[in-house]
Design an enzyme around this catalytic site. Structure first.
Site, mmCIF file in Angstrom:
data_model
loop_
_atom_site.group_PDB
_atom_site.id
_atom_site.type_symbol
_atom_site.label_atom_id
_atom_site.label_comp_id
_atom_site.label_asym_id
_atom_site.label_seq_id
_atom_site.Cartn_x
_atom_site.Cartn_y
_atom_site.Cartn_z
ATOM 1 N N GLY A 16 9.729 8.402 -0.726
ATOM 2 C CA GLY A 16 10.370 7.080 -0.235
ATOM 3 C C GLY A 16 11.821 7.279 -0.234
ATOM 4 O O GLY A 16 12.705 6.291 0.243
ATOM 5 N N PRO A 71 7.727 14.351 3.417
ATOM 6 C CA PRO A 71 8.774 14.263 4.473
ATOM 7 C C PRO A 71 10.016 13.263 4.068
ATOM 8 O O PRO A 71 11.142 13.467 4.605
ATOM 9 C CB PRO A 71 8.323 14.154 5.716
ATOM 10 C CG PRO A 71 6.895 13.207 5.174
ATOM 11 C CD PRO A 71 6.619 13.956 3.810
ATOM 12 N N TYR A 79 -7.194 12.827 -4.458
ATOM 13 C CA TYR A 79 -6.539 11.695 -4.312
ATOM 14 C C TYR A 79 -7.579 10.699 -4.922
ATOM 15 O O TYR A 79 -8.511 10.428 -4.203
ATOM 16 C CB TYR A 79 -5.937 11.546 -2.963
ATOM 17 C CG TYR A 79 -4.937 12.490 -2.451
ATOM 18 C CD1 TYR A 79 -4.439 13.458 -3.353
ATOM 19 C CD2 TYR A 79 -4.731 12.551 -1.248
ATOM 20 C CE1 TYR A 79 -3.562 14.246 -2.852
ATOM 21 C CE2 TYR A 79 -3.958 13.529 -0.909
ATOM 22 C CZ TYR A 79 -3.081 14.384 -1.537
ATOM 23 O OH TYR A 79 -2.187 15.291 -1.153
HETATM 24 N N1 LIG Z 1 -0.230 19.651 -0.583
HETATM 25 C C1 LIG Z 1 0.576 19.156 -1.562
HETATM 26 O O1 LIG Z 1 0.286 19.563 -2.879
HETATM 27 C C2 LIG Z 1 0.998 17.666 -1.206
HETATM 28 C C3 LIG Z 1 1.968 17.042 -2.256
HETATM 29 C C4 LIG Z 1 2.314 15.687 -2.010
HETATM 30 C C5 LIG Z 1 2.247 15.195 -0.823
HETATM 31 N N2 LIG Z 1 1.237 15.582 -0.130
HETATM 32 C C6 LIG Z 1 0.741 14.966 1.253
HETATM 33 O O2 LIG Z 1 1.976 14.556 1.839
HETATM 34 C C7 LIG Z 1 2.165 13.321 2.354
HETATM 35 C C8 LIG Z 1 3.387 12.884 2.220
HETATM 36 O O3 LIG Z 1 3.952 12.764 0.760
HETATM 37 P P1 LIG Z 1 4.194 11.385 0.044
HETATM 38 O O4 LIG Z 1 3.329 10.519 0.356
HETATM 39 O O5 LIG Z 1 4.091 11.961 -1.549
HETATM 40 O O6 LIG Z 1 5.910 11.415 -0.064
HETATM 41 P P2 LIG Z 1 6.759 10.760 1.215
HETATM 42 O O7 LIG Z 1 5.917 10.637 2.774
HETATM 43 O O8 LIG Z 1 7.849 11.473 1.323
HETATM 44 O O9 LIG Z 1 7.061 9.268 1.034
HETATM 45 C C9 LIG Z 1 6.139 8.284 0.761
HETATM 46 C C10 LIG Z 1 6.864 7.158 0.098
HETATM 47 O O10 LIG Z 1 7.440 6.532 1.175
HETATM 48 C C11 LIG Z 1 7.305 5.156 1.357
HETATM 49 N N3 LIG Z 1 7.715 4.957 2.793
HETATM 50 C C12 LIG Z 1 6.957 5.518 3.806
HETATM 51 N N4 LIG Z 1 7.322 5.185 5.047
HETATM 52 C C13 LIG Z 1 8.350 4.366 4.749
HETATM 53 C C14 LIG Z 1 9.271 3.709 5.619
HETATM 54 N N5 LIG Z 1 9.246 3.773 7.052
HETATM 55 N N6 LIG Z 1 10.126 2.780 5.106
HETATM 56 C C15 LIG Z 1 10.366 2.890 3.790
HETATM 57 N N7 LIG Z 1 9.545 3.380 2.669
HETATM 58 C C16 LIG Z 1 8.553 4.090 3.429
HETATM 59 C C17 LIG Z 1 5.743 4.989 0.982
HETATM 60 O O11 LIG Z 1 5.799 3.499 0.242
HETATM 61 P P3 LIG Z 1 4.869 2.667 0.822
HETATM 62 O O12 LIG Z 1 3.393 3.059 0.550
HETATM 63 O O13 LIG Z 1 5.008 1.190 0.273
HETATM 64 O O14 LIG Z 1 4.959 2.516 2.512
HETATM 65 C C18 LIG Z 1 5.994 5.993 -0.259
HETATM 66 O O15 LIG Z 1 6.020 5.327 -1.298
HETATM 67 C C19 LIG Z 1 1.159 12.935 1.134
HETATM 68 O O16 LIG Z 1 0.406 11.518 1.599
HETATM 69 C C20 LIG Z 1 -0.008 13.793 1.301
HETATM 70 O O17 LIG Z 1 -0.795 13.606 2.334
HETATM 71 C C21 LIG Z 1 0.845 16.975 -0.018
#
Ligand SMILES: NC(=O)c1ccc[n+]([C@@H]2O[C@H](COP(=O)([O-])OP(=O)(O)OC[C@H]3O[C@@H](n4cnc5c(N)ncnc54)[C@H](OP(=O)(O)O)[C@@H]3O)[C@@H](O)[C@H]2O)c1
Length: 336
Positions: free
Chosen positions: A228, A224, A58
């Site tokens: 977004g 999860p 990252y």
């Molecule tokens: N192992 C893997 O291959 C893999 C792949 C993908 C992800 N991950 C892990 O999983 C974590 C979560 O996945 P992700 O971050 O891609 O997706 P996510 O948690 O499904 O969604 C993140 C997005 O949601 C927004 N958000 C968060 N809380 C919010 C709320 N209460 N209201 C409105 N918008 C909100 C964030 O924007 P803002 O930042 O603008 O709040 C961000 O753009 C990652 O950070 C990473 O640690 C792992």
């Protein structure tokens, strides 16, 4: 916040963790601010969201450097989960599971994280050129050396891909991951598995989560909030900056964002029945209700989201809520 345990090592964490990826990777860089990210991590720890999920790729590397600035001050409050095995090149992301590389990658992560141990060290993706047992054996040595407390798999069956395309799970991936999990269990116990799971992408419920439950392995739900979308704050056709993965993501075309609106409407209906509750909180509460092995990792770089996401741990969904959410359609527009 309620506590849950990660796998055989029985390591305690807050029921909801913090996905740190959006602070440095995948989403538009224009909104990334190191200072706000630091405040976000502190706010999460203050609320008992102890699991901080990062990876050396990252940034690359900048996300671990950021987390290291927090760990330097409050290591005892955090559970650090980082990953190795993917290298970001000019054009492509490539897997490297060679034992010597994994050992060096761990030492480099420890330096960036400003700590002398990692709580959960995960293989980000398997290297097709290296038997996974060899990679895992090197990771197990890191445990005996005291550098790592427990080992995890992160959607290991998934392929590494071009940096401008999603690198994630998908149909058929979980079967490949389970085959690899079975192979490495004989080398050293798996404590955690990380893969996509959300109300609009439930494939992991069929086989991967049951595998984790039957083997006493923690399951960290990546994406999860549907990147977004499930928060209901993204407008169909609103567009994304060109450096945001969603600009090229099949689920985020204007057409698919409109087609997937029934999922958001369903989350909103359930939220409204509970008063001052948001769709994001319902999406996280649905995940927590899938079993005590599940720890959702909502990603955010914004301090103001933390209180909202943490409060989802207090939302008790009724059987009627769960039935309604389980009946929502799956996402249209696949990652593949
Ligand atoms: N192992 C893997 O291959 C893999 C792949 C993908 C992800 N991950 C892990 O999983 C974590 C979560 O996945 P992700 O971050 O891609 O997706 P996510 O948690 O499904 O969604 C993140 C997005 O949601 C927004 N958000 C968060 N809380 C919010 C709320 N209460 N209201 C409105 N918008 C909100 C964030 O924007 P803002 O930042 O603008 O709040 C961000 O753009 C990652 O950070 C990473 O640690 C792992």
């Amino acid at each position: 916040m309620e506590r849950r345990t990660i796998g055989a090592a029985a390591l305690g964490v807050g029921a909801i963790g913090l996905g740190c990826m959006p602070m440095s990777w995948a989403y538009s860089a224009s909104e990334q601010s190191g200072e706000e990210s630091l405040r976000t991590v502190h706010a999460a720890l203050d609320r008992g969201m102890t699991l901080l999920d990062t990876a050396d790729m990252y940034g690359p590397f900048t996300n671990e450097l950021l987390i290291g600035r927090v760990l330097k001050e409050r290591r005892e409050d955090a559970f650090v989960s980082t990953k190795c095995g993917l290298l970001v090149g000019e054009q492509h992301i490539v897997a490297n599971g060679r034992p010597g590389y994994v050992k060096r990658a761990c030492d480099a992560s420890l330096r960036r994280l400003q700590t002398d141990f990692i709580d959960l060290y995960q293989l980000h993706r398997a290297d097709p050129e290296v038997p996974v047992e060899e990679t895992w054996g090197a990771m197990a040595e890191l445990v005996s050396e005291g550098k790592v407390r427990a080992l995890g798999f992160s959607a290991v069956g998934a392929r590494a891909d071009h940096r401008n395309r999603p690198v994630t799970t998908g149909s058929g991936i979980h079967a490949a991951t389970i085959r690899q999990l079975e192979r490495v269990q004989g080398v050293f116990p798996v404590s955690g598995v990380q893969a996509e799971l959300a109300v609009w992408s439930r494939e992991a419920l069929d086989s991967l989560l049951p595998w984790c439950v039957s083997h006493g392995v923690g399951f960290m739900a990546a994406m999860p909030l549907g990147n977004g979308y499930l928060t209901g704050t993204l407008t169909p056709g609103g567009g994304f900056e060109t450096d945001d993965v969603r600009a090229r993501h099949p689920r985020f075309t204007a057409e698919m964002m409109a087609a997937n609106q029934p999922v958001v409407a369903g989350l909103r209906r359930v939220a409204e029945r509970h008063g001052e509750v948001t769709p994001a909180q319902v999406a996280l509460a649905w995940l927590l209700a899938q079993g005590r092995e599940v720890v959702p990792l909502p990603g955010t770089k914004k301090e103001r989201r933390v209180a909202e996401n943490a409060a989802a741990a207090d939302l008790a969904l009724t059987p009627a809520d769960m039935a309604e959410l389980d009946a929502l359609p799956a996402a249209q527009g696949s990652w593949e």
